[in-house]
Design a protein around this motif. Sequence first.
Motif, PDB file in Angstrom:
ATOM      1  N   THR A  56       0.806  -1.109  -0.087  1.00 26.39           N
ATOM      2  CA  THR A  56       0.020   0.038  -0.038  1.00 26.39           C
ATOM      3  C   THR A  56       0.938   1.311   0.131  1.00 26.39           C
ATOM      4  O   THR A  56       0.502   2.206  -0.700  1.00 26.39           O
ATOM      5  N   THR A  57       1.892   1.255   0.586  1.00 22.12           N
ATOM      6  CA  THR A  57       2.848   2.517   0.733  1.00 22.12           C
ATOM      7  C   THR A  57       3.531   2.583  -0.895  1.00 22.12           C
ATOM      8  O   THR A  57       3.401   3.819  -1.172  1.00 22.12           O
ATOM      9  N   SER A  58       3.954   1.555  -1.564  1.00 22.60           N
ATOM     10  CA  SER A  58       4.296   1.517  -2.757  1.00 22.60           C
ATOM     11  C   SER A  58       3.044   2.305  -3.985  1.00 22.60           C
ATOM     12  O   SER A  58       3.467   3.008  -4.597  1.00 22.60           O
ATOM     13  N   LEU A  59       1.921   1.823  -3.687  1.00 23.39           N
ATOM     14  CA  LEU A  59       0.707   2.133  -4.413  1.00 23.39           C
ATOM     15  C   LEU A  59       0.509   4.068  -3.948  1.00 23.39           C
ATOM     16  O   LEU A  59       0.376   4.676  -5.048  1.00 23.39           O
ATOM     17  N   GLY A  60       0.512   4.047  -2.836  1.00 21.35           N
ATOM     18  CA  GLY A  60       0.322   5.558  -2.619  1.00 21.35           C
ATOM     19  C   GLY A  60       1.545   6.320  -3.094  1.00 21.35           C
ATOM     20  O   GLY A  60       1.105   7.538  -3.497  1.00 21.35           O
ATOM     21  N   SER A  61       2.735   5.913  -2.913  1.00 23.96           N
ATOM     22  CA  SER A  61       3.734   6.742  -3.560  1.00 23.96           C
ATOM     23  C   SER A  61       3.727   6.987  -4.917  1.00 23.96           C
ATOM     24  O   SER A  61       3.939   8.001  -5.478  1.00 23.96           O
ATOM     25  N   THR A  62       3.258   5.876  -5.751  1.00 25.43           N
ATOM     26  CA  THR A  62       3.049   5.981  -7.002  1.00 25.43           C
ATOM     27  C   THR A  62       2.089   7.091  -7.377  1.00 25.43           C
ATOM     28  O   THR A  62       2.034   7.772  -8.457  1.00 25.43           O
ATOM     29  N   GLU A  63       0.865   6.914  -6.831  1.00 29.03           N
ATOM     30  CA  GLU A  63      -0.288   7.848  -7.074  1.00 29.03           C
ATOM     31  C   GLU A  63       0.154   9.223  -6.791  1.00 29.03           C
ATOM     32  O   GLU A  63      -0.068  10.121  -7.533  1.00 29.03           O
ATOM     33  N   LEU A  64       1.042   9.471  -5.716  1.00 29.81           N
ATOM     34  CA  LEU A  64       1.359  10.643  -5.355  1.00 29.81           C
ATOM     35  C   LEU A  64       2.095  11.201  -6.490  1.00 29.81           C
ATOM     36  O   LEU A  64       2.270  12.360  -6.650  1.00 29.81           O
ATOM     37  N   ALA A  65       3.124  10.533  -7.074  1.00 33.38           N
ATOM     38  CA  ALA A  65       4.151  10.950  -8.049  1.00 33.38           C
ATOM     39  C   ALA A  65       3.262  10.987  -9.408  1.00 33.38           C
ATOM     40  O   ALA A  65       3.768  11.643 -10.223  1.00 33.38           O
ATOM     41  N   GLY A  66       2.093  10.842  -9.282  1.00 31.34           N
ATOM     42  CA  GLY A  66       1.046  11.151 -10.742  1.00 31.34           C
ATOM     43  C   GLY A  66       1.500   9.854 -11.628  1.00 31.34           C
ATOM     44  O   GLY A  66       1.311  10.523 -12.874  1.00 31.34           O
ATOM     45  N   LEU A  67       1.825   8.691 -11.387  1.00 30.08           N
ATOM     46  CA  LEU A  67       2.457   7.699 -12.518  1.00 30.08           C
ATOM     47  C   LEU A  67       1.263   6.746 -12.061  1.00 30.08           C
ATOM     48  O   LEU A  67       1.827   5.375 -12.297  1.00 30.08           O
ATOM     49  N   GLY A  68       0.094   6.832 -11.877  1.00 32.01           N
ATOM     50  CA  GLY A  68      -0.903   5.800 -11.970  1.00 32.01           C
ATOM     51  C   GLY A  68      -1.315   5.129 -13.131  1.00 32.01           C
ATOM     52  O   GLY A  68      -0.582   5.335 -14.060  1.00 32.01           O
ATOM     53  N   THR A  69      -2.221   4.551 -13.111  1.00 29.08           N
ATOM     54  CA  THR A  69      -2.451   3.436 -14.423  1.00 29.08           C
ATOM     55  C   THR A  69      -2.682   4.377 -15.718  1.00 29.08           C
ATOM     56  O   THR A  69      -2.381   4.142 -16.778  1.00 29.08           O
ATOM     57  N   GLU A  70      -3.604   5.518 -15.465  1.00 25.05           N
ATOM     58  CA  GLU A  70      -3.755   6.284 -16.431  1.00 25.05           C
ATOM     59  C   GLU A  70      -2.930   7.505 -16.778  1.00 25.05           C
ATOM     60  O   GLU A  70      -3.006   8.352 -17.864  1.00 25.05           O
ATOM     61  N   ASN A  71      -2.070   7.752 -15.839  1.00 25.87           N
ATOM     62  CA  ASN A  71      -1.137   8.925 -16.028  1.00 25.87           C
ATOM     63  C   ASN A  71       0.547   8.209 -16.094  1.00 25.87           C
ATOM     64  O   ASN A  71       1.132   8.235 -15.125  1.00 25.87           O
ATOM     65  N   THR A  72       0.723   7.543 -17.269  1.00 26.36           N
ATOM     66  CA  THR A  72       1.982   7.177 -17.248  1.00 26.36           C
ATOM     67  C   THR A  72       3.106   8.218 -17.652  1.00 26.36           C
ATOM     68  O   THR A  72       2.583   9.287 -18.143  1.00 26.36           O
ATOM     69  N   ALA A  73       4.154   8.152 -17.641  1.00 23.99           N
ATOM     70  CA  ALA A  73       5.174   9.302 -18.059  1.00 23.99           C
ATOM     71  C   ALA A  73       5.151   9.561 -19.480  1.00 23.99           C
ATOM     72  O   ALA A  73       5.058  10.719 -19.694  1.00 23.99           O
ATOM     73  N   GLU A  74       4.762   8.490 -20.267  1.00 26.73           N
ATOM     74  CA  GLU A  74       4.725   8.986 -21.826  1.00 26.73           C
ATOM     75  C   GLU A  74       3.345   9.759 -21.988  1.00 26.73           C
ATOM     76  O   GLU A  74       3.441  10.845 -22.569  1.00 26.73           O
TER      77      GLU A  74
END
Length: 101
Positions: A56-74
């Motif tokens: 859950t910590t890794s999911l939260g940090s990914t979400e906070l970084a804006g790199l969720g499933t619909e918001n990839t770096a590309e």
Amino acid sequence: MDEHQQERDVVDGEVVDDTSTTALVVPAPSLPDPDYDESGVPGFDFVRDKIESRYTTSLGSTELAGLGTENTAEALDKKIADREQAGKDRLAEIRRSMLGE
């Protein structure tokens, strides 16, 4: 100070032996951590909770970084490029209107 004044300031006291109270203190027995067994092996619930916490910590940090499933770096790079292009197009349109074209 006179001698009479010094006698009035003296307080009598009694010396108390404190060795009898220390003999009554009994150390508490050390209990094993409830998450571990007697040999030091962690229990299943402890390990599962730790894994879930890290996940859950890794999911939260990914979400906070804006790199969720619909918001990839590309996708974010494409949004930035599209916004910059739209700004350039709008600026060109304003310049054309100022020149009277």
